[in-house]
Structure formats: C-alpha cells, structure tokens
Design a protein around this motif. Structure first.
Motif, PDB file in Angstrom:
ATOM      1  N   SER A  44       8.518   8.950   7.878  1.00 61.43           N
ATOM      2  CA  SER A  44       7.305   7.999   8.448  1.00 61.43           C
ATOM      3  C   SER A  44       6.163   9.105   8.413  1.00 61.43           C
ATOM      4  O   SER A  44       6.011  10.280   8.312  1.00 61.43           O
ATOM      5  N   GLY A  45       4.781   8.607   9.187  1.00 64.46           N
ATOM      6  CA  GLY A  45       3.828   9.386   9.477  1.00 64.46           C
ATOM      7  C   GLY A  45       4.151  10.581  10.608  1.00 64.46           C
ATOM      8  O   GLY A  45       3.436  11.591  10.583  1.00 64.46           O
ATOM      9  N   HIS A  53      10.800   2.108  17.423  1.00 63.49           N
ATOM     10  CA  HIS A  53      10.111   1.700  16.180  1.00 63.49           C
ATOM     11  C   HIS A  53      10.916   2.231  14.801  1.00 63.49           C
ATOM     12  O   HIS A  53      10.773   1.563  13.846  1.00 63.49           O
ATOM     13  N   ASP A  79      -0.347  13.676   4.255  1.00 62.55           N
ATOM     14  CA  ASP A  79      -1.889  13.109   4.797  1.00 62.55           C
ATOM     15  C   ASP A  79      -2.807  14.160   5.000  1.00 62.55           C
ATOM     16  O   ASP A  79      -4.167  14.092   4.570  1.00 62.55           O
ATOM     17  N   HIS A  91      11.851   0.312  11.544  1.00 62.00           N
ATOM     18  CA  HIS A  91      11.747   0.751   9.999  1.00 62.00           C
ATOM     19  C   HIS A  91      13.142   0.646   9.269  1.00 62.00           C
ATOM     20  O   HIS A  91      13.124   0.042   7.941  1.00 62.00           O
ATOM     21  N   ASP A 109      -0.213   9.664  -3.775  1.00 61.52           N
ATOM     22  CA  ASP A 109       0.803   9.277  -4.321  1.00 61.52           C
ATOM     23  C   ASP A 109       0.306   8.835  -5.997  1.00 61.52           C
ATOM     24  O   ASP A 109       0.794   9.253  -7.027  1.00 61.52           O
ATOM     25  N   ASN A 140       6.663   5.953  -1.358  1.00 57.31           N
ATOM     26  CA  ASN A 140       6.354   6.935  -2.513  1.00 57.31           C
ATOM     27  C   ASN A 140       7.027   6.644  -3.865  1.00 57.31           C
ATOM     28  O   ASN A 140       8.153   6.480  -3.713  1.00 57.31           O
ATOM     29  N   GLY A 185       6.968   4.459   6.041  1.00 50.92           N
ATOM     30  CA  GLY A 185       5.832   4.400   5.372  1.00 50.92           C
ATOM     31  C   GLY A 185       6.070   5.285   4.123  1.00 50.92           C
ATOM     32  O   GLY A 185       5.702   4.729   2.750  1.00 50.92           O
TER      33      GLY A 185
HETATM   34  O1  KG4 Z   1       5.856   4.294   8.994  1.00 43.70           O
HETATM   35  P1  KG4 Z   1       4.382   4.475   8.845  1.00 43.70           P
HETATM   36  O2  KG4 Z   1       3.616   3.240   8.348  1.00 43.70           O
HETATM   37  O3  KG4 Z   1       3.770   4.611  10.084  1.00 43.70           O
HETATM   38  C1  KG4 Z   1       4.362   5.538  11.142  1.00 43.70           C
HETATM   39  O4  KG4 Z   1       5.181   4.961  11.716  1.00 43.70           O
HETATM   40  O5  KG4 Z   1       3.922   6.934  11.199  1.00 43.70           O
HETATM   41  O6  KG4 Z   1       4.131   5.479   7.952  1.00 43.70           O
HETATM   42  C2  KG4 Z   1       2.909   5.945   7.597  1.00 43.70           C
HETATM   43  C3  KG4 Z   1       2.852   7.045   6.701  1.00 43.70           C
HETATM   44  C4  KG4 Z   1       1.554   7.786   6.477  1.00 43.70           C
HETATM   45  O7  KG4 Z   1       1.705   9.125   6.468  1.00 43.70           O
HETATM   46  C5  KG4 Z   1       1.259   7.250   4.888  1.00 43.70           C
HETATM   47  O8  KG4 Z   1       0.229   8.301   4.430  1.00 43.70           O
HETATM   48  C6  KG4 Z   1       2.335   7.370   4.366  1.00 43.70           C
HETATM   49  O9  KG4 Z   1       3.390   6.728   5.404  1.00 43.70           O
HETATM   50  N1  KG4 Z   1       2.531   6.855   3.262  1.00 43.70           N
HETATM   51  C7  KG4 Z   1       2.925   7.290   2.063  1.00 43.70           C
HETATM   52  C8  KG4 Z   1       3.052   6.386   0.871  1.00 43.70           C
HETATM   53  N2  KG4 Z   1       2.572   5.114   1.622  1.00 43.70           N
HETATM   54  C9  KG4 Z   1       2.464   5.456   3.061  1.00 43.70           C
HETATM   55  N3  KG4 Z   1       3.146   8.723   1.737  1.00 43.70           N
HETATM   56  C10 KG4 Z   1       3.541   8.815   0.494  1.00 43.70           C
HETATM   57  N4  KG4 Z   1       3.433   7.986  -0.582  1.00 43.70           N
HETATM   58  C11 KG4 Z   1       3.100   6.721  -0.461  1.00 43.70           C
HETATM   59  N5  KG4 Z   1       3.217   5.991  -1.276  1.00 43.70           N
END
Ligand code: KG4
Ligand code: ZN
Length: 335
Positions: A135-136, A110, A166, A114, A183, A273, A269
């Motif tokens: 990421s998350g 994964h 989050d 990315h 954000d 930001n 993700g």
């Molecule tokens: O990569 P992703 O889509 O999923 C994982 O693989 O975890 O990441 C999701 C994460 C979440 O914590 C979400 O809140 C964060 O990315 N995220 C952001 C923004 N857009 C998504 N965090 C900060 N600012 C953003 N604009």
C-alpha cells in the motif's frame, strides 16, 4: 448478518453494508482532488473532510443496500493503523452508531481489511495463503494462517512500494497519487532504459528497502534538471515500475517456495499496478501456483473490505467497547 462498515484511515471516507463477504453497498467520498493541490495527503484537511462526509455517506450506503440502521447487526470500523486524526473520525462515529442501536462494535486492522478485499472478489478463497500487502504506507509479506491469524515474514525497512512510486512520480512532475499515473505512463516507456539499484537487506532475505531506489531516481532527475539535460519520463517511469515490480515478485515467489505456499494473494493500493499483476500472474503460472488478485476497484481504500474482514473478526469474538481508541501504528499480527 449485516455489517455496516466504516473506513477513514487516510484520504477516502467510505461506508459499506455487507452481508458476510457479500457487498450490499459500497460508497466512497474521495478527497484526492483537494490533496492534489499539496502534492500529498494533508492530515488536518483529511480529518475535516471525513467529518463533513461521514454521516451523509452512511445514509447513502444504507439507502443503496435497502437497509435501515435497525436491521444492521454490527458496526465495523478501521481503528488502526493510519492517520490518527482521520481514524478518530471513523472510530468515534462508529462508537456513536453502535451505542445508538445497541449493536456490537468491531475494530478492524486496515491491512487485514486490504487482504479481505480478496474474499469479496474470490468467494472460494480461504486461508492459509501467502499475501503480498503493498500500500502507500506498508509493504509486507504475510502468512495468512487463518482469517484472523497473521504472521509477518518480511517488511520494508524504510519506504513502502507505494511511497517509492508516489515520490518518484512526483519528481517526474506527476500529480498525487503518482503511482496511478506512473503505471499508465510506464506503458509507453522502455523498462531497461535506466539501470537502477536493486536493493537487498543484508541478512534479512524477506525484508524490503525502497528508499535507496527512490533517492537514486530523484537524484537522477535533479541532476538532469541542474545540467539542463532532457530525460525521458516514460522510460524512467517504466524503469522504476519494472524494478519495483521485479523486487516484489522475486521476493514473494521465493518466500512461497521457502515457506511452502502454493496459494498467493496480492492486497493494497499498489496491487492495482498492471505490471505487478502481470508479473505475478506469469510467475505463478510458471510455478503452478494459484494467484488471487483483488478486483482493481477494491485495491484502494474502501469500506466493503472492512465489512468483509469485520465479519471474520466478529465471528472470532474480537469486539470492542465504548473505550475503543484509534491507534496510528499497530502490527497486523496484533490487530
Ligand atoms: O492501500 P492504499 O489505497 O492506501 C494506503 O493504505 O496506503 O494505497 C495507496 C497507494 C498509493 O501509493 C498509490 O500511488 C498506490 O497505492 N497505487 C498504485 C496504483 N494504484 C494505486 N501504485 C502503482 N500502480 C497503480 N496502478
Ligand atoms: Zn489502504
């Protein structure tokens, strides 16, 4: 060659058709609205929704790419890391497809995918480069030595940057996934309003730690609520965003200098930001480095990035048989 790619590691079911690193179609069925009710991803619900969505989404991706299943040369699928039940849906569906059309099956890590979102956005980008993967669930500083060769320089010892965004956003009353809302709201606040801890991991200059910062912010909110004191959500959001982004930017720039990289990419993700993108752009311009940012639409989970990385895994001969299993945890170095 055409690759049909599948992603189901968390709460987005996604299917794409790619030709090398070019995207012919990319379909996503998001489950966010349902998980919002619970303030986070409920794994059991995620698995069920993947089962319901995956076949229809595959037909739609093929239709939009104007491609039949027989014209597909390989099936790529996110096999690790992620929620095990969610991953299993994609992996088993991919195995069935590969078997039915007699084409190779390509497992994809994964976090590698990315990083590959950058190959789609920037046709000129090639390894080696340094990548901040945020990421998350993960925060990694990674040397991308080649398309399928990675070395982790540093990682979070506890929470990922996305988790910190989050959970602090949730404590401020924002809905899941809070990072996105935080954000936006942070744009109306003062980033210096709250003095927050700037954590360091003793003896490990490239590792991150976000749980202390997260807990400090949540405790600040609870204290205010218990005392009936008001606090400013925009100011606190701006302060959290500022702090997390400064930590990420500082460490990435220092690592680039230390390990001799002048090309840097962001992935995951959190790379959507706005402040992180701005701060990294400013610092890279000052240092004379080249910065690659993934298209915001490709920062979150999608299958186009799985197709792009799958292409390089295929070229490297990294194929799997019908005994492929999903794995909840696996290092990007082994993937
Ligand atoms: O990569 P992703 O889509 O999923 C994982 O693989 O975890 O990441 C999701 C994460 C979440 O914590 C979400 O809140 C964060 O990315 N995220 C952001 C923004 N857009 C998504 N965090 C900060 N600012 C953003 N604009
Ligand atoms: Zn992801």
């Amino acid at each position: 060659m055409k690759i049909l790619a599948i992603e189901s590691s968390c709460d987005e079911t996604a299917v794409a058709v790619c030709e090398g690193r070019q995207v012919l179609s990319s379909c996503i069925a998001s489950q966010v609205e349902e998980h919002k009710l619970y303030g986070g991803v409920v794994p059991e619900i995620a698995s069920r929704r993947h089962v319901e969505a995956i076949a229809g989404l595959t037909n739609e991706a093929l239709r939009q790419a104007d491609c039949t299943l027989d014209e597909v040369d390989a099936i790529a699928v996110t096999a690790y890391p992620g929620l095990i039940g969610a991953l299993l849906v994609g992996v088993n569906f991919a195995k069935g497809l590969a078997l039915s059309i007699g084409k190779p099956l390509v497992p994809v890590h994964h976090l590698r995918s990315h990083i590959a979102a950058n190959y789609i956005t920037h046709p000129d980008l090639k390894p080696p480069f340094l990548c901040l993967v945020v990421s998350g669930g993960h925060t990694h500083l990674v040397e991308v030595k080649d398309y399928t060769e990675f070395r982790i320089i540093g990682r979070t010892r506890d929470d990922a940057a996305g988790e910190c965004f989050d959970k602090t956003a949730r404590a401020m009353g924002m809905s899941y996934p809070g990072g996105v809302h935080l954000d936006k709201i942070a744009n109306d606040g003062d980033p210096t309003a709250y003095a927050l801890p700037h954590p360091k991991v003793e003896g490990c200059p490239w590792d991150f730690s976000f749980s202390g910062l997260k807990t400090f912010v949540i405790n600040t909110i609870h204290r205010c609520e218990q005392k009936g004191e008001a606090y400013s959500v925009p100011d606190l959001a701006a302060s959290v965003r500022h702090h997390v982004c400064e930590i990420l930017t500082e460490k990435t720039m220092a690592a680039a200098k230390e390990f001799g990289y002048t090309t840097i990419a962001l992935a995951g993700g959190v790379s959507a930001n706005s402040r992180l993108r701005q701060r990294m752009s400013e610092e890279c311009e000052r240092a004379g480095y080249t910065l690659y940012l993934p298209d915001v639409k490709l920062c979150g989970d999608n299958a186009a990035m799985v197709g792009a990385q799958g292409y390089y895994e295929f070229l490297a001969g990294h194929l799997a048989g019908q005994d492929l299993n999903a794995t909840a945890t696996k290092s990007i170095e082994e993937g």
